[in-house]
Design a protein around this motif. Structure first.
Motif, PDB file in Angstrom:
ATOM      1  N   LEU A 152     -51.092 -22.472  41.244  1.00  0.00           N
ATOM      2  CA  LEU A 152     -49.859 -22.111  40.549  1.00  0.00           C
ATOM      3  C   LEU A 152     -50.132 -21.085  39.456  1.00  0.00           C
ATOM      4  N   PHE A 153     -51.220 -21.272  38.729  1.00  0.00           N
ATOM      5  CA  PHE A 153     -51.511 -20.402  37.590  1.00  0.00           C
ATOM      6  C   PHE A 153     -51.787 -18.963  38.037  1.00  0.00           C
ATOM      7  N   VAL A 154     -52.576 -18.808  39.097  1.00  0.00           N
ATOM      8  CA  VAL A 154     -52.915 -17.440  39.522  1.00  0.00           C
ATOM      9  C   VAL A 154     -51.688 -16.724  40.087  1.00  0.00           C
ATOM     10  N   LEU A 155     -50.778 -17.472  40.702  1.00  0.00           N
ATOM     11  CA  LEU A 155     -49.560 -16.860  41.231  1.00  0.00           C
ATOM     12  C   LEU A 155     -48.778 -16.150  40.130  1.00  0.00           C
ATOM     13  N   LEU A 156     -48.747 -16.755  38.949  1.00  0.00           N
ATOM     14  CA  LEU A 156     -47.968 -16.205  37.845  1.00  0.00           C
ATOM     15  C   LEU A 156     -48.765 -15.213  37.012  1.00  0.00           C
ATOM     16  N   LYS A 157     -50.063 -15.461  36.859  1.00  0.00           N
ATOM     17  CA  LYS A 157     -50.874 -14.586  36.019  1.00  0.00           C
ATOM     18  C   LYS A 157     -51.199 -13.254  36.699  1.00  0.00           C
ATOM     19  N   ASP A 158     -51.209 -13.221  38.026  1.00  0.00           N
ATOM     20  CA  ASP A 158     -51.435 -11.968  38.751  1.00  0.00           C
ATOM     21  C   ASP A 158     -50.284 -11.738  39.732  1.00  0.00           C
ATOM     22  N   TRP A 159     -49.068 -11.899  39.226  1.00  0.00           N
ATOM     23  CA  TRP A 159     -47.885 -11.867  40.086  1.00  0.00           C
ATOM     24  C   TRP A 159     -47.718 -10.522  40.796  1.00  0.00           C
ATOM     25  N   GLU A 160     -48.144  -9.431  40.146  1.00  0.00           N
ATOM     26  CA  GLU A 160     -47.966  -8.128  40.775  1.00  0.00           C
ATOM     27  C   GLU A 160     -48.799  -7.997  42.053  1.00  0.00           C
ATOM     28  N   TYR A 161     -49.954  -8.663  42.087  1.00  0.00           N
ATOM     29  CA  TYR A 161     -50.761  -8.658  43.309  1.00  0.00           C
ATOM     30  C   TYR A 161     -49.971  -9.262  44.466  1.00  0.00           C
ATOM     31  N   PHE A 162     -49.328 -10.398  44.209  1.00  0.00           N
ATOM     32  CA  PHE A 162     -48.573 -11.075  45.269  1.00  0.00           C
ATOM     33  C   PHE A 162     -47.326 -10.278  45.641  1.00  0.00           C
ATOM     34  N   LYS A 163     -46.727  -9.597  44.672  1.00  0.00           N
ATOM     35  CA  LYS A 163     -45.590  -8.722  44.983  1.00  0.00           C
ATOM     36  C   LYS A 163     -46.040  -7.584  45.896  1.00  0.00           C
ATOM     37  N   ASP A 164     -47.132  -6.921  45.507  1.00  0.00           N
ATOM     38  CA  ASP A 164     -47.590  -5.745  46.269  1.00  0.00           C
ATOM     39  C   ASP A 164     -48.146  -6.132  47.634  1.00  0.00           C
ATOM     40  N   THR A 165     -48.754  -7.295  47.735  1.00  0.00           N
ATOM     41  CA  THR A 165     -49.431  -7.695  48.978  1.00  0.00           C
ATOM     42  C   THR A 165     -48.493  -8.407  49.945  1.00  0.00           C
ATOM     43  N   TYR A 166     -47.595  -9.239  49.414  1.00  0.00           N
ATOM     44  CA  TYR A 166     -46.776 -10.095  50.286  1.00  0.00           C
ATOM     45  C   TYR A 166     -45.271  -9.933  50.080  1.00  0.00           C
ATOM     46  N   ASN A 167     -44.882  -9.396  48.917  1.00  0.00           N
ATOM     47  CA  ASN A 167     -43.469  -9.322  48.545  1.00  0.00           C
ATOM     48  C   ASN A 167     -42.818 -10.701  48.541  1.00  0.00           C
ATOM     49  N   CYS A 168     -43.621 -11.713  48.240  1.00  0.00           N
ATOM     50  CA  CYS A 168     -43.164 -13.083  48.025  1.00  0.00           C
ATOM     51  C   CYS A 168     -43.935 -13.545  46.792  1.00  0.00           C
ATOM     52  N   TYR A 169     -43.222 -13.797  45.692  1.00  0.00           N
ATOM     53  CA  TYR A 169     -43.956 -13.970  44.449  1.00  0.00           C
ATOM     54  C   TYR A 169     -43.114 -14.700  43.386  1.00  0.00           C
ATOM     55  N   LEU A 170     -43.826 -15.186  42.383  1.00  0.00           N
ATOM     56  CA  LEU A 170     -43.228 -15.773  41.187  1.00  0.00           C
ATOM     57  C   LEU A 170     -43.481 -14.807  40.035  1.00  0.00           C
ATOM     58  N   LYS A 171     -42.427 -14.272  39.451  1.00  0.00           N
ATOM     59  CA  LYS A 171     -42.552 -13.290  38.382  1.00  0.00           C
ATOM     60  C   LYS A 171     -42.226 -13.941  37.041  1.00  0.00           C
ATOM     61  N   PRO A 172     -43.146 -13.885  36.080  1.00  0.00           N
ATOM     62  CA  PRO A 172     -42.833 -14.423  34.747  1.00  0.00           C
ATOM     63  C   PRO A 172     -41.671 -13.659  34.116  1.00  0.00           C
ATOM     64  N   VAL A 173     -40.799 -14.376  33.422  1.00  0.00           N
ATOM     65  CA  VAL A 173     -39.734 -13.699  32.675  1.00  0.00           C
ATOM     66  C   VAL A 173     -40.344 -12.885  31.547  1.00  0.00           C
ATOM     67  N   THR A 174     -41.367 -13.467  30.905  1.00  0.00           N
ATOM     68  CA  THR A 174     -42.101 -12.778  29.851  1.00  0.00           C
ATOM     69  C   THR A 174     -43.592 -12.941  30.117  1.00  0.00           C
ATOM     70  N   GLU A 175     -44.297 -11.839  30.227  1.00  0.00           N
ATOM     71  CA  GLU A 175     -45.745 -11.922  30.408  1.00  0.00           C
ATOM     72  C   GLU A 175     -46.404 -12.145  29.055  1.00  0.00           C
ATOM     73  N   LYS A 176     -47.283 -13.143  28.973  1.00  0.00           N
ATOM     74  CA  LYS A 176     -47.912 -13.472  27.697  1.00  0.00           C
ATOM     75  C   LYS A 176     -49.207 -14.217  27.955  1.00  0.00           C
ATOM     76  N   THR A 177     -50.015 -14.313  26.910  1.00  0.00           N
ATOM     77  CA  THR A 177     -51.213 -15.125  26.976  1.00  0.00           C
ATOM     78  C   THR A 177     -50.812 -16.595  26.997  1.00  0.00           C
ATOM     79  N   GLY A 178     -51.579 -17.398  27.715  1.00  0.00           N
ATOM     80  CA  GLY A 178     -51.292 -18.833  27.770  1.00  0.00           C
ATOM     81  C   GLY A 178     -50.328 -19.176  28.881  1.00  0.00           C
ATOM     82  N   LYS A 179     -49.791 -20.399  28.801  1.00  0.00           N
ATOM     83  CA  LYS A 179     -48.952 -20.900  29.888  1.00  0.00           C
ATOM     84  C   LYS A 179     -47.607 -20.187  29.937  1.00  0.00           C
TER      85      LYS A 179
END
Length: 388
Positions: A230-257
């Motif tokens: 779950l954590f990597v899906l959100l912390k590197d969301w652009e990878y999943f967008k670019d690779t699969y176009n199925c992704y979880l995008k943080p509303v606000t990107e920030k350090t921590g949870k």
């Protein structure tokens, strides 16, 4: 798999004995560092903490504990949902697909996954236990490779779950819906593999279904690297967008949870997503039953317990595993034990001296508790519960 009783009592001064102290998983490194316990059985990353903090050494990872072959690929954490969520099987399938992709990412990029997980759990800051300070990134880099990140539903995984149900019956913890079920009957009650099977087809084909948009869904998880998919899906969301176009995008990107995100498939926003950090598996099960969350990453034991005792219209189902193994038995760095055989010798010599080895244990009936007791019984070692 051997089924073990809830405890043993000391039947004589000649018996080698271990005293089990039930205590919080996160407190064990501090207790070991201050000499209040002699070792512990625990899940990651607390095994890695002992190594990186030079306060303990690994006697055995969980999959290698005796009886030999019992714990290979043993069950641990799963992805599950309540019946309200499963009214929309396409979203359940999209999230299941993301869990598969998150696991693939970890297996392909373990070092980066460790960095991202340290970011989520500890904001990449040091971890402190008493006088011991360790780098969270170093801990994650030690921990992540010892966990089998897999969403694959296999016969051996299901057998492991059924074996665990049998052990819970023996402990008196499974007493209702799963108290007398056969393996097939347990599976019917416990699982819904429909979303997983759809997810596998989508991932293999590279074509993802676009579910109908909905409002908000909530996913519960625990602050453990076992939930790194779950954590990597959100912390590197652009990878999943670019690779699969199925992704979880943080509303606000920030350090921590991350607490707020959006689910996208094929360029379309499907739902707002709340990420809810739980304090333990049982609490997440309560939130699922109350529909405060609709999905959860949690251990197999709380799902089994909740399903067994569930009442009312809101049922819970396990959708797939997210990881296997991932625990270990640790002894103090000053002990003479370096493997299981020398650990047994140490326990016996300490008992002969009248000073039993004291081991931390996260919870009665936990996977780790069952594993520890099985291993001790296999060596003819008695165990008693130590008062806190």
């Amino acid at each position: 798999m051997v089924v073990f009783t809830a405890g043993c009592t000391d039947t004589g001064s000649d018996n080698a004995t271990v005293e089990i102290l039930y205590t919080g998983a996160g407190t064990m490194p501090g207790l070991l560092a201050t000499g209040q316990i002699d070792g512990y059985i625990n899940w990651q990353p607390f095994v890695a903490v002992a190594l990186e903090g030079d306060i303990g050494k690994v006697i055995s990872y969980s999959q290698d504990l005796p009886p030999k072959g019992t714990w290979t690929n043993h069950t641990c954490c799963v992805f599950g949902a309540n019946s309200k969520a499963l009214e929309n099987p396409e979203i359940a399938a999209s999230l299941s697909a993301l869990m598969i992709l998150g696991n693939k990412y970890i297996n392909d990029n373990p070092d980066n996954a460790a960095v991202l997980t340290a970011d989520w759990l500890f904001s990449s800051q040091n971890m402190t236990y008493g006088n011991v300070t360790v780098s969270s990134i170093d801990v994650m880099k030690t921990s992540i490779p010892t966990i089998k990140f897999s969403s694959e539903v296999t016969e051996s995984w299901m057998d492991s779950n059924q074996a665990f149900i049998l052990s819970q019956r023996e402990l008196g913890l499974v007493t209702s819906k799963l108290a007398t079920t056969s393996a097939d009957e347990s599976a019917e009650i416990l699982y819904d593999f429909g979303p997983y099977e759809s997810a596998v087809l989508q991932v293999e084909s590279g074509t993802f279904i676009t579910p109908a948009a909905t409002s908000t869904i909530s996913i519960g998880y625990l602050p453990s690297d076992h939930h790194a998919p779950l954590f990597v899906l959100l912390k590197d969301w652009e990878y999943f967008k670019d690779t699969y176009n199925c992704y979880l995008k943080p509303v606000t990107e920030k350090t921590g949870k991350i607490t707020d995100a959006e689910l996208y498939t094929n360029g379309q926003k499907i739902a707002d997503v709340k990420l809810v950090e739980g304090t333990g598996g049982p609490q997440l099960m309560t939130l699922l039953q109350q529909n405060a969350i609709q999905y959860a990453l949690a251990g197999t034991p709380p799902f089994i317990s909740a399903v067994d005792k569930s009442t009312g219209d809101m049922s819970l189902k396990i959708l797939s595993p997210i990881m296997l193994e991932g625990s270990g038995l640790v002894a103090s760095v000053s002990s003479p034990a370096n493997d299981w055989n020398s650990f047994v010798s140490w326990v016996k010599s300490r008992s002969a001296e009248g000073k039993n080895v004291v081991l931390g244990d996260p919870q009665l009936g936990s996977i780790q508790d069952v594993q520890l007791k099985a291993a001790l019984e296999s060596a003819g070692i008695v165990y008693v519960v130590k008062s806190a």
